[in-house]
Design a protein around this motif. Structure first.
Motif, PDB file in Angstrom:
ATOM      1  N   MET A 193       0.848  -1.176   0.000  1.00 13.43           N
ATOM      2  CA  MET A 193       0.000   0.000   0.000  1.00 13.43           C
ATOM      3  C   MET A 193       0.888   1.231   0.000  1.00 13.43           C
ATOM      4  O   MET A 193       1.668   1.434   0.919  1.00 13.43           O
ATOM      5  CB  MET A 193      -0.890  -0.030   1.233  1.00 13.43           C
ATOM      6  N   ALA A 194       0.789   2.021  -1.008  1.00 16.17           N
ATOM      7  CA  ALA A 194       1.578   3.237  -1.108  1.00 16.17           C
ATOM      8  C   ALA A 194       0.694   4.437  -0.789  1.00 16.17           C
ATOM      9  O   ALA A 194      -0.369   4.607  -1.367  1.00 16.17           O
ATOM     10  CB  ALA A 194       2.183   3.361  -2.502  1.00 16.17           C
ATOM     11  N   TYR A 195       1.136   5.237   0.138  1.00 17.39           N
ATOM     12  CA  TYR A 195       0.413   6.448   0.500  1.00 17.39           C
ATOM     13  C   TYR A 195       0.871   7.558  -0.430  1.00 17.39           C
ATOM     14  O   TYR A 195       1.970   8.067  -0.296  1.00 17.39           O
ATOM     15  CB  TYR A 195       0.712   6.839   1.941  1.00 17.39           C
ATOM     16  N   GLU A 196       0.036   7.924  -1.377  1.00 16.62           N
ATOM     17  CA  GLU A 196       0.389   8.989  -2.308  1.00 16.62           C
ATOM     18  C   GLU A 196      -0.389  10.273  -2.040  1.00 16.62           C
ATOM     19  O   GLU A 196      -0.028  11.323  -2.540  1.00 16.62           O
ATOM     20  CB  GLU A 196       0.178   8.538  -3.760  1.00 16.62           C
ATOM     21  N   ASP A 197      -1.444  10.202  -1.254  1.00 20.47           N
ATOM     22  CA  ASP A 197      -2.229  11.379  -0.923  1.00 20.47           C
ATOM     23  C   ASP A 197      -1.517  12.121   0.203  1.00 20.47           C
ATOM     24  O   ASP A 197      -1.384  11.598   1.317  1.00 20.47           O
ATOM     25  CB  ASP A 197      -3.632  10.957  -0.490  1.00 20.47           C
ATOM     26  N   SER A 198      -1.049  13.332  -0.072  1.00 21.36           N
ATOM     27  CA  SER A 198      -0.265  14.075   0.916  1.00 21.36           C
ATOM     28  C   SER A 198      -1.067  14.358   2.187  1.00 21.36           C
ATOM     29  O   SER A 198      -0.487  14.502   3.261  1.00 21.36           O
ATOM     30  CB  SER A 198       0.264  15.384   0.318  1.00 21.36           C
ATOM     31  N   ARG A 199      -2.393  14.397   2.106  1.00 24.12           N
ATOM     32  CA  ARG A 199      -3.207  14.608   3.312  1.00 24.12           C
ATOM     33  C   ARG A 199      -3.065  13.420   4.258  1.00 24.12           C
ATOM     34  O   ARG A 199      -3.014  13.601   5.469  1.00 24.12           O
ATOM     35  CB  ARG A 199      -4.669  14.840   2.944  1.00 24.12           C
ATOM     36  N   LEU A 200      -2.997  12.202   3.712  1.00 23.60           N
ATOM     37  CA  LEU A 200      -2.791  11.015   4.553  1.00 23.60           C
ATOM     38  C   LEU A 200      -1.373  10.982   5.110  1.00 23.60           C
ATOM     39  O   LEU A 200      -1.159  10.628   6.262  1.00 23.60           O
ATOM     40  CB  LEU A 200      -3.068   9.744   3.759  1.00 23.60           C
ATOM     41  N   VAL A 201      -0.426  11.353   4.274  1.00 24.37           N
ATOM     42  CA  VAL A 201       0.972  11.376   4.712  1.00 24.37           C
ATOM     43  C   VAL A 201       1.146  12.351   5.873  1.00 24.37           C
ATOM     44  O   VAL A 201       1.828  12.042   6.857  1.00 24.37           O
ATOM     45  CB  VAL A 201       1.905  11.725   3.537  1.00 24.37           C
ATOM     46  N   ASP A 202       0.501  13.525   5.789  1.00 26.79           N
ATOM     47  CA  ASP A 202       0.610  14.523   6.851  1.00 26.79           C
ATOM     48  C   ASP A 202       0.085  14.003   8.185  1.00 26.79           C
ATOM     49  O   ASP A 202       0.532  14.436   9.250  1.00 26.79           O
ATOM     50  CB  ASP A 202      -0.153  15.792   6.479  1.00 26.79           C
TER      51      ASP A 202
END
Length: 167
Positions: free
Chosen positions: A1-10
Motif C-alpha cells: 500500500m503506497a500512501y500517495e495522498d499528501s493529506r494522509l501522509v501529513d
C-alpha cells in the motif's frame, strides 16, 4: 500500500508516533554496532532519520513518493539516502542491519514476502541482522485494547511481536 495522498501522509506520524517499538530498533542498532542500515518500507522516515547518527550510512526505501518527500523534508532527512521503490530497489551495499517496521510485512503477499527476503539477503553482508515486526492474530491483541472512555485512563499498553533474525 503506497500512501500517495499528501493529506494522509501529513497525518501518518500522528497515527503512528515514535514509541517503544522504535526504541527497540534503535537499541538493537546500537547493540550490534550497526554502521550500514537499510529501512525497507521507511514511510515518513521517523525511525530512519533517528538511526542516521554520525558514522552510520542509512538508506530508506519506500514505494510512496509522497512519503519519501515528507521523510526528506523532516529534520535530519538530509542524513539519509532515500530510494523510491520496493525490495527490488535495495542496493547491494552490504548492510549490516535492516529493518521492516510497523505494518510493512503485512502489506506483502506470499510471493512478495519471498522476494523481499531474497532481496534483503542479497543486499546484506554475512552475519548481518534483519529485524521486523508483524501482528500475530493468535495473540488476540485486540482483547487488551480499550479506549480512555472504557478504561477511565489514557494510559494505553500496546502489544506487538518483535522478531529478529541473524543471517
Amino acid at each position: 500500500m503506497a500512501y500517495e495522498d499528501s493529506r494522509l501522509v501529513d497525518l501518518y506520524d500522528i497515527d503512528d508516533p515514535d514509541g517503544p517499538d522504535h526504541d527497540f530498533y534503535r537499541s538493537l542498532a546500537d547493540e550490534i554496532g550497526a554502521s550500514s542500515i537499510l529501512d525497507l518500507g521507511c514511510g515518513t522516515g521517523m525511525l530512519t532519520v533517528s538511526l542516521a547518527l554520525a558514522g552510520r550510512d542509512v538508506i530508506g526505501v519506500d514505494p510512496s513518493g509522497a512519503m519519501l518527500a515528507f521523510a526528506h523534508a523532516r529534520p535530519g532527512g538530509d542524513r539519509v539516502d532515500w530510494i523510491k521503490g520496493d525490495s527490488t530497489a535495495i542496493p547491494n551495499a552490504d548492510f549490516d542491519y535492516a529493518v521492516m517496521t510497523g505494518n510493512v510485512a503485512q502489506h506483502l503477499g506470499q510471493e512478495e514476502w519471498r522476494r523481499a527476503l531474497g532481496d534483503l539477503r542479497h543486499g546484506m553482508r554475512a552475519g548481518s541482522t534483519l529485524a521486523f515486526e508483524t501482528r500475530n492474530p493468535l495473540a488476540r491483541a485486540w482483547d487488551c485494547w480499550s479506549s480512555p472512555e472504557q478504561s477511565g485512563s489514557s494510559d494505553f499498553r500496546w502489544g506487538w511481536v518483535m522478531c529478529g533474525a541473524a543471517w
